[in-house]
Design an enzyme around this catalytic site. Structure first.
Site, PDB file in Angstrom:
ATOM      1  N   CYS A  47     134.957 -16.168  -2.233  1.00 15.78           N
ATOM      2  CA  CYS A  47     135.466 -17.503  -1.846  1.00 15.78           C
ATOM      3  C   CYS A  47     136.976 -17.826  -2.045  1.00 15.78           C
ATOM      4  O   CYS A  47     137.294 -17.562  -3.343  1.00 15.78           O
ATOM      5  CB  CYS A  47     134.448 -18.380  -2.510  1.00 15.78           C
ATOM      6  N   TRP A  80     124.452 -20.019  -4.299  1.00 16.37           N
ATOM      7  CA  TRP A  80     125.135 -18.712  -4.773  1.00 16.37           C
ATOM      8  C   TRP A  80     123.946 -17.995  -5.764  1.00 16.37           C
ATOM      9  O   TRP A  80     123.308 -18.717  -6.697  1.00 16.37           O
ATOM     10  CB  TRP A  80     126.210 -18.847  -5.220  1.00 16.37           C
ATOM     11  N   TYR A 178     138.838 -22.888   8.989  1.00 18.01           N
ATOM     12  CA  TYR A 178     137.351 -23.319   9.017  1.00 18.01           C
ATOM     13  C   TYR A 178     137.008 -24.070  10.217  1.00 18.01           C
ATOM     14  O   TYR A 178     136.021 -24.116  10.926  1.00 18.01           O
ATOM     15  CB  TYR A 178     136.719 -23.835   7.769  1.00 18.01           C
TER      16      TYR A 178
END
Length: 334
Positions: A47, A80, A178
């Site tokens: 990330c 996660w 994004y």
């Protein structure tokens, strides 16, 4: 793994920027005082937002006072997960999912479970997931525990300029990739694409004559841009269709990114394998086959960059961080 979330949105992608705004401060005004060994940084090497916190923690030498928990590169709709750890359980928090720490504090937490997150180890409850504030607080609130020779990543005289650059880079680059990748309409994609590359061209012009984004040393602004650039060729160029040119075809930004990559504290936090696995597997609505591409060749990150000719002092009056602790070392890439 259970069914993945959907990431592509109709029309333009809009990021939810509402985070848990509790802060860990020297005076403890939010109920969470700076205290060594009390908090655990939960991150994921894949990330870019979490990668920032790992870099800043390294540069400032906070490894000995804030422990690091690492999630695996993939996750499902719920959370996660700690699938890299024995038994799939974080060895300090004793939980299989980061979601458990969020629900410990907010039983009805309504938003996505994001990394990075700082967790209060005694209670097992999340403190904050506000990644933008987190790194600034590492620089300003944790000064009593910085290593000798730690750099000034957010120096007071430059804060206004750093904040201004950070806002532009977030809007057009960090989040811009994004907006390209998660666009659900051609016009939204093309508008995002044009904005992204216009800003990359602007950054190229700025960095053509200065080694770093603000001042003559590494600052928070460089950390924030670097984590996007490091992912550009491995995932954004193909997976997110940001394909006007590769980073390696933009000479100034490519040299700048290699300069940082080869600086202790930056490249030694990058795991290209996990990065590629995360994007190509988790974003199943973009890449439904889940096939992870073999390329590109990433050995070129170690080639000479020549940016020393612009002067500048990476760590100012400080020193490079020592090698990362053995348990936190990234496997060598080929």
């Amino acid at each position: 793994m259970t069914t993945q979330s959907s990431y592509v949105e109709p029309g333009e992608f809009k990021r939810d920027t509402n985070y848990i705004d509790t802060r860990i401060t020297a005076d403890g005004r939010d109920g969470y005082p700076v205290e060594p060994h009390r908090y655990r940084l939960v991150a994921a090497r894949a990330c870019p937002w979490a990668n920032r916190t790992v870099i800043v923690r390294r540069l400032l030498g906070l490894e000995g006072v804030i422990s690091l928990g690492l999630c695996g590169p993939t996750h499902d709709k719920l959370s996660w997960t700690f699938d890299l750890d024995p038994g799939g359980v974080d060895p300090v928090l004793g939980i299989p999912r980061l979601r458990d720490a969020y629900l410990r504090r907010f039983p009805d937490y309504p938003r996505g479970i994001t990394v990075p997150a700082l967790v209060d180890v005694p209670t097992g409850a999340v403190v904050t997931n506000d990644y933008a504030r987190m790194t600034l607080d590492f620089s300003t609130e944790w000064t009593a525990y910085h290593r000798p020779g730690a750099p000034q990543l957010y120096p007071e005289p430059l804060r206004a300029e750093i904040d201004e650059i950070n806002a532009v880079v977030f809007r057009e680059v960090n989040n811009g990739v994004y907006r390209c990748g998660f666009a659900g309409a051609q016009d939204a994609y093309e508008a995002a694409y044009d904005r992204l590359f216009a800003r990359l061209d602007w950054l190229s012009e700025r960095l053509a004559t200065q080694r770093y984004l603000v001042g003559d040393t590494i600052t928070e602004a460089d950390v924030r841009l670097f984590t996007t650039l490091a992912r550009f060729d491995p995932v954004y160029h193909g997976h997110f269709k940001t394909n006007r040119s590769k980073l390696s075809e933009m000479p100034v930004l490519w040299a700048y990114a290699r300069d940082l990559f080869q600086t202790p504290g930056f490249g030694d936090t990058i795991d290209f394998g996990q990065i590629k696995t995360h994007y190509y597997v988790v974003h199943a609505d973009i890449n439904p086959t889940g096939v992870v591409p073999k390329g590109p060749d990433l050995s070129n990150w170690l080639t000479p960059h020549g940016r020393e000719a612009l002067g500048g002092r990476p760590f100012g009056a400080g020193t490079p961080p020592p090698p990362p602790p053995e348990a936190e070392r990234v496997p060598a890439f080929h």
